[in-house]
Design a protein around this motif. Structure first.
Motif, PDB file in Angstrom:
ATOM      1  N   GLU A  54      45.344  14.328  18.874  1.00  0.00           N
ATOM      2  CA  GLU A  54      45.639  13.944  17.483  1.00  0.00           C
ATOM      3  C   GLU A  54      46.901  14.642  16.975  1.00  0.00           C
ATOM      4  O   GLU A  54      47.756  14.027  16.326  1.00  0.00           O
ATOM      5  CB  GLU A  54      44.440  14.308  16.601  1.00  0.00           C
ATOM      6  CG  GLU A  54      44.606  13.866  15.151  1.00  0.00           C
ATOM      7  CD  GLU A  54      43.397  14.231  14.312  1.00  0.00           C
ATOM      8  OE1 GLU A  54      43.477  14.096  13.081  1.00  0.00           O
ATOM      9  OE2 GLU A  54      42.372  14.655  14.893  1.00  0.00           O
ATOM     10  N   ALA A  55      46.996  15.937  17.302  1.00  0.00           N
ATOM     11  CA  ALA A  55      48.190  16.683  16.900  1.00  0.00           C
ATOM     12  C   ALA A  55      49.437  16.117  17.573  1.00  0.00           C
ATOM     13  O   ALA A  55      50.519  16.023  16.959  1.00  0.00           O
ATOM     14  CB  ALA A  55      48.021  18.168  17.237  1.00  0.00           C
ATOM     15  N   PHE A  56      49.313  15.733  18.837  1.00  0.00           N
ATOM     16  CA  PHE A  56      50.450  15.162  19.561  1.00  0.00           C
ATOM     17  C   PHE A  56      50.886  13.835  18.935  1.00  0.00           C
ATOM     18  O   PHE A  56      52.084  13.552  18.788  1.00  0.00           O
ATOM     19  CB  PHE A  56      50.064  14.969  21.030  1.00  0.00           C
ATOM     20  CG  PHE A  56      51.174  14.378  21.858  1.00  0.00           C
ATOM     21  CD1 PHE A  56      52.322  15.102  22.135  1.00  0.00           C
ATOM     22  CD2 PHE A  56      51.057  13.079  22.368  1.00  0.00           C
ATOM     23  CE1 PHE A  56      53.344  14.552  22.900  1.00  0.00           C
ATOM     24  CE2 PHE A  56      52.081  12.523  23.117  1.00  0.00           C
ATOM     25  CZ  PHE A  56      53.229  13.259  23.392  1.00  0.00           C
ATOM     26  N   GLN A  57      49.905  13.007  18.550  1.00  0.00           N
ATOM     27  CA  GLN A  57      50.224  11.732  17.912  1.00  0.00           C
ATOM     28  C   GLN A  57      50.921  11.953  16.571  1.00  0.00           C
ATOM     29  O   GLN A  57      51.876  11.250  16.222  1.00  0.00           O
ATOM     30  CB  GLN A  57      48.951  10.895  17.731  1.00  0.00           C
ATOM     31  CG  GLN A  57      48.322  10.420  19.031  1.00  0.00           C
ATOM     32  CD  GLN A  57      49.248   9.522  19.832  1.00  0.00           C
ATOM     33  OE1 GLN A  57      50.071   8.791  19.269  1.00  0.00           O
ATOM     34  NE2 GLN A  57      49.133   9.593  21.161  1.00  0.00           N
ATOM     35  N   ARG A  58      50.409  12.952  15.807  1.00  0.00           N
ATOM     36  CA  ARG A  58      51.071  13.261  14.535  1.00  0.00           C
ATOM     37  C   ARG A  58      52.492  13.758  14.765  1.00  0.00           C
ATOM     38  O   ARG A  58      53.408  13.439  14.002  1.00  0.00           O
ATOM     39  CB  ARG A  58      50.261  14.319  13.776  1.00  0.00           C
ATOM     40  CG  ARG A  58      48.962  13.797  13.179  1.00  0.00           C
ATOM     41  CD  ARG A  58      48.462  14.718  12.063  1.00  0.00           C
ATOM     42  NE  ARG A  58      48.230  16.074  12.537  1.00  0.00           N
ATOM     43  CZ  ARG A  58      47.081  16.529  12.989  1.00  0.00           C
ATOM     44  NH1 ARG A  58      46.026  15.702  13.037  1.00  0.00           N
ATOM     45  NH2 ARG A  58      46.950  17.775  13.392  1.00  0.00           N
ATOM     46  N   TYR A  59      52.676  14.539  15.827  1.00  0.00           N
ATOM     47  CA  TYR A  59      54.015  15.040  16.147  1.00  0.00           C
ATOM     48  C   TYR A  59      54.965  13.890  16.485  1.00  0.00           C
ATOM     49  O   TYR A  59      56.110  13.844  16.009  1.00  0.00           O
ATOM     50  CB  TYR A  59      53.909  16.017  17.313  1.00  0.00           C
ATOM     51  CG  TYR A  59      55.235  16.498  17.844  1.00  0.00           C
ATOM     52  CD1 TYR A  59      56.022  17.379  17.107  1.00  0.00           C
ATOM     53  CD2 TYR A  59      55.706  16.055  19.083  1.00  0.00           C
ATOM     54  CE1 TYR A  59      57.245  17.815  17.589  1.00  0.00           C
ATOM     55  CE2 TYR A  59      56.923  16.494  19.573  1.00  0.00           C
ATOM     56  CZ  TYR A  59      57.691  17.367  18.823  1.00  0.00           C
ATOM     57  OH  TYR A  59      58.900  17.794  19.301  1.00  0.00           O
ATOM     58  N   ARG A  60      54.473  12.948  17.304  1.00  0.00           N
ATOM     59  CA  ARG A  60      55.304  11.782  17.659  1.00  0.00           C
ATOM     60  C   ARG A  60      55.627  10.951  16.413  1.00  0.00           C
ATOM     61  O   ARG A  60      56.752  10.477  16.248  1.00  0.00           O
ATOM     62  CB  ARG A  60      54.577  10.925  18.693  1.00  0.00           C
ATOM     63  CG  ARG A  60      54.466  11.582  20.068  1.00  0.00           C
ATOM     64  CD  ARG A  60      53.821  10.652  21.075  1.00  0.00           C
ATOM     65  NE  ARG A  60      54.586   9.432  21.242  1.00  0.00           N
ATOM     66  CZ  ARG A  60      54.217   8.404  22.008  1.00  0.00           C
ATOM     67  NH1 ARG A  60      53.067   8.486  22.683  1.00  0.00           N
ATOM     68  NH2 ARG A  60      54.977   7.340  22.122  1.00  0.00           N
ATOM     69  N   ALA A  61      54.630  10.756  15.541  1.00  0.00           N
ATOM     70  CA  ALA A  61      54.860   9.990  14.308  1.00  0.00           C
ATOM     71  C   ALA A  61      55.875  10.701  13.415  1.00  0.00           C
ATOM     72  O   ALA A  61      56.743  10.071  12.802  1.00  0.00           O
ATOM     73  CB  ALA A  61      53.542   9.791  13.562  1.00  0.00           C
ATOM     74  N   ALA A  62      55.777  12.059  13.369  1.00  0.00           N
ATOM     75  CA  ALA A  62      56.731  12.827  12.555  1.00  0.00           C
ATOM     76  C   ALA A  62      58.138  12.703  13.108  1.00  0.00           C
ATOM     77  O   ALA A  62      59.114  12.577  12.357  1.00  0.00           O
ATOM     78  CB  ALA A  62      56.294  14.301  12.504  1.00  0.00           C
TER      79      ALA A  62
END
Length: 253
Positions: free
Chosen positions: A54-62
């Motif tokens: 989830e953190a990785f997905q948020r990082y990619r979205a950011a």
């Protein structure tokens, strides 16, 4: 009498069975506890992995949003630069317009004053219509909602109308003012060199005497017929023909 050896063995066996069963139960309990601990540990690992994903997905979205914002900011900077250029251009045009207005306004006022003098000194044909036209021009010059170009165009249009009068023949009805009274007559205009009138019943014919600046009657039936024929020609009721009439000779300056 009972056998003592047999009784001892039986007793030992009786005591050993519960101990074995207890040991087996303890082993089972330990295994169950171990399994539960392993399951809980695996669940924590799974939760941590989910959080990591989830953190990785948020990082990619950011990162994607940051890239989009960077592109938007570049485009916005170009837009602001373009708008600043447009504002500068408008300011320059406004300054140029103000300069043109400053120079054109005195010229337009002078042109309308000259036009007024021309109408007042000219042969008195359509006098009220022409004076009203000049007054409308003077009122228009003071209006802020009319552009400088439109004001100048209207003034030049008025000059062209006045110039056209010198090349045309015209018949119209109007009021002839004489000694405090007026009567309706037919006027015949030849450019600016001849202005004649004739009463509606044809009993009286006259002309404007520019040299003496007044109306004078023309005696003789010849003038009455000539003016009548001229009125018919001007109204396109008869073909052009040669007319003999007294005209105002242009003054030499």
């Amino acid at each position: 009498m009972p056998n003592p050896k047999f009784s001892w063995k039986a007793l030992c066996l009786a005591l050993a069975v519960p101990m074995v069963a207890h040991a087996q139960q303890a082993t089972i309990d330990k295994q169950v506890a171990s399994d539960k601990a392993a399951a809980a540990s695996q669940e924590r690992i799974n939760n941590l992995d989910d959080k990591k994903q989830e953190a990785f997905q948020r990082y990619r979205a950011a990162l994607a949003r940051a890239e989009s914002l960077e592109i938007y900011n570049r485009q916005l900077a170009r837009l602001v630069e373009s708008q600043e250029g447009e504002i500068s251009s408008i300011k320059r045009q406004t300054e140029e317009i103000e300069t043109i207005e400053t120079g054109a306004l005195p010229l337009m006022i002078e042109m309308t004053d000259v036009l007024t003098k021309l109408v007042e000194a000219d042969v008195p044909f359509l006098i009220q219509e022409r004076l009203d036209r000049v007054e409308n021009l003077k009122s228009m010059i003071d209006r802020a909602d009319v552009t400088v170009g439109e004001k100048y165009r209207r003034i030049m249009e008025a000059y062209m109308v006045e110039a056209e009068y010198g090349r045309t023949i015209e018949a119209y009805s109007g009021e002839l003012a004489e000694e405090g009274s007026s009567r309706t007559v037919s006027f015949l205009r030849f450019g600016r060199v001849g202005l004649f009138y004739q009463t509606l019943d044809g009993s009286e014919t006259g002309r404007w005497n520019s040299a003496e600046n007044h109306w004078e009657k023309l005696s003789g039936s010849g003038y009455r017929k000539t003016v009548r024929d001229g009125l018919r020609v001007a109204r396109k009721q008869a073909p052009p023909s040669l007319l003999t009439l007294p005209f105002n000779a242009p003054e030499a300056n």
